[in-house]
Design a protein around this motif. Structure first.
Motif, PDB file in Angstrom:
ATOM      1  N   VAL A 300      42.480  63.931  38.901  1.00 32.06           N
ATOM      2  CA  VAL A 300      42.621  61.989  39.887  1.00 32.06           C
ATOM      3  C   VAL A 300      41.366  61.755  40.772  1.00 32.06           C
ATOM      4  O   VAL A 300      40.843  60.713  40.240  1.00 32.06           O
ATOM      5  N   SER A 301      40.244  62.683  41.276  1.00 29.70           N
ATOM      6  CA  SER A 301      39.464  62.085  41.240  1.00 29.70           C
ATOM      7  C   SER A 301      38.716  61.865  40.616  1.00 29.70           C
ATOM      8  O   SER A 301      37.819  60.846  40.853  1.00 29.70           O
ATOM      9  N   ALA A 302      38.580  62.116  39.223  1.00 33.31           N
ATOM     10  CA  ALA A 302      37.397  61.757  38.280  1.00 33.31           C
ATOM     11  C   ALA A 302      37.539  60.968  37.633  1.00 33.31           C
ATOM     12  O   ALA A 302      36.910  59.793  37.753  1.00 33.31           O
ATOM     13  N   TYR A 303      39.559  60.317  38.122  1.00 28.07           N
ATOM     14  CA  TYR A 303      39.079  59.583  37.150  1.00 28.07           C
ATOM     15  C   TYR A 303      38.933  57.925  37.740  1.00 28.07           C
ATOM     16  O   TYR A 303      38.868  57.394  38.019  1.00 28.07           O
ATOM     17  N   VAL A 304      39.153  58.501  39.646  1.00 25.07           N
ATOM     18  CA  VAL A 304      39.112  56.717  40.867  1.00 25.07           C
ATOM     19  C   VAL A 304      38.035  56.534  40.362  1.00 25.07           C
ATOM     20  O   VAL A 304      37.382  55.516  40.186  1.00 25.07           O
ATOM     21  N   CYS A 305      37.463  57.892  40.621  1.00 27.49           N
ATOM     22  CA  CYS A 305      35.226  57.427  40.651  1.00 27.49           C
ATOM     23  C   CYS A 305      35.325  57.033  39.946  1.00 27.49           C
ATOM     24  O   CYS A 305      33.767  55.669  39.887  1.00 27.49           O
ATOM     25  N   ALA A 306      35.885  57.829  38.729  1.00 31.59           N
ATOM     26  CA  ALA A 306      34.886  56.967  36.623  1.00 31.59           C
ATOM     27  C   ALA A 306      35.828  55.354  36.910  1.00 31.59           C
ATOM     28  O   ALA A 306      35.172  53.865  36.564  1.00 31.59           O
ATOM     29  N   PHE A 307      36.822  54.995  37.562  1.00 32.27           N
ATOM     30  CA  PHE A 307      37.379  53.159  37.661  1.00 32.27           C
ATOM     31  C   PHE A 307      36.638  53.138  38.388  1.00 32.27           C
ATOM     32  O   PHE A 307      35.860  51.440  38.142  1.00 32.27           O
ATOM     33  N   LEU A 308      36.015  53.334  39.502  1.00 33.62           N
ATOM     34  CA  LEU A 308      34.915  52.289  40.364  1.00 33.62           C
ATOM     35  C   LEU A 308      33.345  52.172  40.036  1.00 33.62           C
ATOM     36  O   LEU A 308      33.201  51.491  40.408  1.00 33.62           O
ATOM     37  N   PHE A 309      33.029  53.447  40.073  1.00 34.55           N
ATOM     38  CA  PHE A 309      31.705  53.525  39.172  1.00 34.55           C
ATOM     39  C   PHE A 309      31.047  53.126  38.607  1.00 34.55           C
ATOM     40  O   PHE A 309      30.342  53.172  37.598  1.00 34.55           O
ATOM     41  N   LEU A 310      32.058  54.675  37.340  1.00 30.92           N
ATOM     42  CA  LEU A 310      31.417  54.160  35.742  1.00 30.92           C
ATOM     43  C   LEU A 310      31.889  52.690  34.912  1.00 30.92           C
ATOM     44  O   LEU A 310      31.412  51.975  34.195  1.00 30.92           O
ATOM     45  N   VAL A 311      33.282  52.190  35.272  1.00 27.24           N
ATOM     46  CA  VAL A 311      33.568  50.794  34.436  1.00 27.24           C
ATOM     47  C   VAL A 311      32.705  49.419  34.783  1.00 27.24           C
ATOM     48  O   VAL A 311      31.416  49.627  34.154  1.00 27.24           O
ATOM     49  N   PRO A 312      32.341  49.314  35.891  1.00 27.93           N
ATOM     50  CA  PRO A 312      30.935  48.177  36.404  1.00 27.93           C
ATOM     51  C   PRO A 312      29.726  48.762  36.001  1.00 27.93           C
ATOM     52  O   PRO A 312      28.974  47.959  35.439  1.00 27.93           O
ATOM     53  N   LEU A 313      29.333  50.531  35.999  1.00 29.40           N
ATOM     54  CA  LEU A 313      27.644  50.926  34.812  1.00 29.40           C
ATOM     55  C   LEU A 313      28.245  50.120  33.501  1.00 29.40           C
ATOM     56  O   LEU A 313      27.306  49.302  32.560  1.00 29.40           O
ATOM     57  N   ILE A 314      29.154  50.577  32.769  1.00 29.72           N
ATOM     58  CA  ILE A 314      28.656  50.003  31.710  1.00 29.72           C
ATOM     59  C   ILE A 314      28.838  48.385  31.650  1.00 29.72           C
ATOM     60  O   ILE A 314      28.248  48.168  30.883  1.00 29.72           O
ATOM     61  N   ARG A 315      29.198  48.060  32.052  1.00 29.78           N
ATOM     62  CA  ARG A 315      30.310  46.933  31.998  1.00 29.78           C
ATOM     63  C   ARG A 315      28.291  46.045  32.159  1.00 29.78           C
ATOM     64  O   ARG A 315      28.385  44.991  31.513  1.00 29.78           O
ATOM     65  N   ARG A 316      28.084  45.991  33.067  1.00 31.32           N
ATOM     66  CA  ARG A 316      26.901  45.614  33.452  1.00 31.32           C
ATOM     67  C   ARG A 316      25.385  46.204  32.502  1.00 31.32           C
ATOM     68  O   ARG A 316      25.083  44.947  31.980  1.00 31.32           O
ATOM     69  N   MET A 317      25.827  47.450  32.001  1.00 29.21           N
ATOM     70  CA  MET A 317      24.524  47.614  31.027  1.00 29.21           C
ATOM     71  C   MET A 317      24.906  46.467  29.262  1.00 29.21           C
ATOM     72  O   MET A 317      24.502  46.553  28.031  1.00 29.21           O
ATOM     73  N   SER A 318      26.157  46.568  29.239  1.00 24.26           N
ATOM     74  CA  SER A 318      26.455  45.731  28.191  1.00 24.26           C
ATOM     75  C   SER A 318      26.504  44.488  28.412  1.00 24.26           C
ATOM     76  O   SER A 318      26.597  43.725  27.453  1.00 24.26           O
ATOM     77  N   GLY A 319      25.829  43.605  29.394  1.00 25.75           N
ATOM     78  CA  GLY A 319      25.659  42.263  29.670  1.00 25.75           C
ATOM     79  C   GLY A 319      26.358  41.538  29.793  1.00 25.75           C
ATOM     80  O   GLY A 319      26.823  40.530  30.082  1.00 25.75           O
ATOM     81  N   ARG A 320      28.073  43.029  30.307  1.00 25.56           N
ATOM     82  CA  ARG A 320      29.018  40.946  31.289  1.00 25.56           C
ATOM     83  C   ARG A 320      28.279  41.156  32.654  1.00 25.56           C
ATOM     84  O   ARG A 320      28.025  41.541  33.676  1.00 25.56           O
ATOM     85  N   SER A 321      29.027  39.238  33.197  1.00 26.01           N
ATOM     86  CA  SER A 321      28.897  39.431  34.719  1.00 26.01           C
ATOM     87  C   SER A 321      30.364  40.039  35.687  1.00 26.01           C
ATOM     88  O   SER A 321      30.373  40.070  36.387  1.00 26.01           O
ATOM     89  N   ASP A 322      31.332  40.491  34.606  1.00 22.75           N
ATOM     90  CA  ASP A 322      32.430  39.874  35.567  1.00 22.75           C
ATOM     91  C   ASP A 322      32.377  42.221  35.784  1.00 22.75           C
ATOM     92  O   ASP A 322      32.999  43.244  34.894  1.00 22.75           O
ATOM     93  N   LEU A 323      31.987  42.967  36.300  1.00 24.67           N
ATOM     94  CA  LEU A 323      31.660  43.443  36.932  1.00 24.67           C
ATOM     95  C   LEU A 323      32.358  45.129  36.876  1.00 24.67           C
ATOM     96  O   LEU A 323      33.048  46.163  36.533  1.00 24.67           O
ATOM     97  N   ASN A 324      33.227  44.548  38.637  1.00 22.81           N
ATOM     98  CA  ASN A 324      34.391  44.946  39.248  1.00 22.81           C
ATOM     99  C   ASN A 324      35.415  44.237  38.474  1.00 22.81           C
ATOM    100  O   ASN A 324      35.551  43.356  38.890  1.00 22.81           O
ATOM    101  N   PRO A 325      36.913  45.861  38.278  1.00 19.86           N
ATOM    102  CA  PRO A 325      37.968  45.647  38.479  1.00 19.86           C
ATOM    103  C   PRO A 325      38.343  44.207  40.046  1.00 19.86           C
ATOM    104  O   PRO A 325      38.457  45.254  40.733  1.00 19.86           O
ATOM    105  N   PRO A 326      39.183  43.476  39.537  1.00 22.98           N
ATOM    106  CA  PRO A 326      39.187  42.237  40.828  1.00 22.98           C
ATOM    107  C   PRO A 326      40.494  42.871  41.890  1.00 22.98           C
ATOM    108  O   PRO A 326      41.860  43.938  41.314  1.00 22.98           O
TER     109      PRO A 326
END
Length: 403
Positions: A300-326
């Motif tokens: 659970v810790s791994a998933y929550v941390c990935a959801f909060l930190f890995l997802v925005p990092l991937i989005r930023r490096m992919s060129g997206r502007s909507d970094l954080n899940p709303p």
């Protein structure tokens, strides 16, 4: 190293992240990805005046009074223009998409005609220019229809094809390398020995990374040995990973060797502990150009941390502007006690209340090792540090979990 807030940690994760360079990508592989440059139309659409209906191309001056008869002098199909001019009291049979022949300025739909031999009788009046799609109605060559930073939808792909772009410049997909440490882990399908458990973290993390546009390099399970952990880190670097994600071994135990391996490789550590639950022993740093996220071993810790930190990092490096899940507003389905100094991300079910507003109910057991409640949750219910007790029905903030 002192605890930092979730917001501070995310700022540090994203501080040195930038969209990856552009690469030409076929339209078939472009869905959901981000344009690295502006795109203009390479052609005009439609390229000429064309018929919008099946019927007859004629001159409006011949249709002033009806019924009236016209001589049919030819046929115009899509892709097969009719080059002869339509003269007085003449018409050409035309089909949808057919180029308007010279002399014709109107299309008479076939439903208001009677056709016999080489004569067509027009039964109802038709105004000049009716049922014609004018040249450039959709767009013209040179029109800039997409701006850099735009994330492509299925509808966008149709437009790009119409603009005559077989390939488009997109930010490269981030490469995410994954490995897990722990002698206690075995792969699914194996029989765990004494004290062992089945490895699960990587499957959720790899799926989450792919879902948000990354490619994944699975480096598997790594034994609790410093040399083996260093070898896995080097394998990620050799594979030119943009992001390395590890699970387990990021705490302070005798067998938590991930930090030691990163230090041996010269990692620039930005933080190690975050004031959040679950996920306190979260590590971030950089090895050259490779971002490193050391996630806790509990699933659970791994998933929550990935959801909060890995997802925005991937989005930023992919060129997206909507970094954080709303985040969204909801109502509490049950009372909650006051919170301590850490932000809580409670797994909660999500339902719709009688008034249509979402209702989030924290699951009764929040242990970070439990996979079944995580799978059952519809959202993360956010409790800020030092939040006071909250009654059922009071407002709360949630992050929806992806289905």
């Amino acid at each position: 190293m002192a605890l930092i807030s979730v917001a501070q940690a995310l700022d540090q994760v994203l501080a040195h992240a930038a969209p990856l360079p552009a690469e030409p990508v076929p339209l078939d592989d472009a869905l959901g990805r981000v344009l690295a440059g502006d795109l203009a139309a390479l052609r005009t659409q439609p390229p000429a005046d064309v018929s919008a209906m099946d019927g007859y191309a004629a001159r409006a001056s011949d249709l002033a009074t009806v019924p009236t008869q016209l001589r049919v002098i030819g046929e115009v199909a899509a892709g097969r223009p009719f080059t002869a001019a339509v003269g007085a009291r003449e018409a050409a049979r035309i089909f949808t998409g057919g180029v308007m022949p010279p002399g014709a300025d109107t299309v008479v739909v076939q439903e208001i005609t009677e056709h016999a031999g080489d004569t067509v009788t027009v039964l109802k009046p038709v105004s000049k220019g009716r049922h014609i799609r004018r040249q450039g109605l959709d767009f013209r060559r040179g029109d800039t229809l997409f701006a850099a930073g735009h994330r492509l939808s299925a509808r966008d792909l149709a437009l790009l094809a119409g603009m005559n772009h077989p390939r488009v410049p997109l930010h490269r997909r981030p490469k995410v390398a994954l490995f897990a440490t722990g002698d206690e882990l075995v792969a699914p399908g194996e029989e765990p020995g004494p004290g062992q458990i089945v490895y699960s973290n990587g499957f959720a993390l790899a799926a989450l990374a792919r879902q948000h546009g990354a490619t994944v390099i699975d480096l598997g399970l790594v034994r609790d040995e410093l040399e083996a952990t260093i070898a896995a880190v080097r394998a990620a670097r050799s594979a030119a990973a943009d992001i390395l994600v590890t699970t387990g071994g990021a705490s302070v135990g005798e067998y938590d060797l991930v930090h030691k391996a990163f230090a041996a490789e010269g990692m620039d550590l930005s933080f190690w502990k975050v004031a959040m639950r679950p996920g306190r022993p979260l590590m971030h740093g950089r090895l050259g150009g490779m971002h490193v996220l050391g996630l806790p071993g509990n699933p659970v810790s791994a998933y929550v941390c990935a959801f909060l930190f890995l997802v925005p990092l991937i989005r930023r490096m992919s060129g997206r502007s909507d970094l954080n899940p709303p985040t969204e507003s909801a109502l509490l389905g049950s009372a909650l006690p006051e919170n301590d100094e850490r932000a809580d991300y409670l797994r909660a079910t999500l339902a719709r209340g009688p008034d249509g507003r979402p209702v989030a109910t924290a699951l009764p057991v929040q242990d970070s090792s439990m996979l079944a409640p995580l799978a059952a949750a519809g959202c993360l219910l956010i409790r800020e540090p030092h939040a006071p007790p909250a009654r059922a029905g009071s407002p709360c903030t949630i992050l929806r979990l992806e289905p």
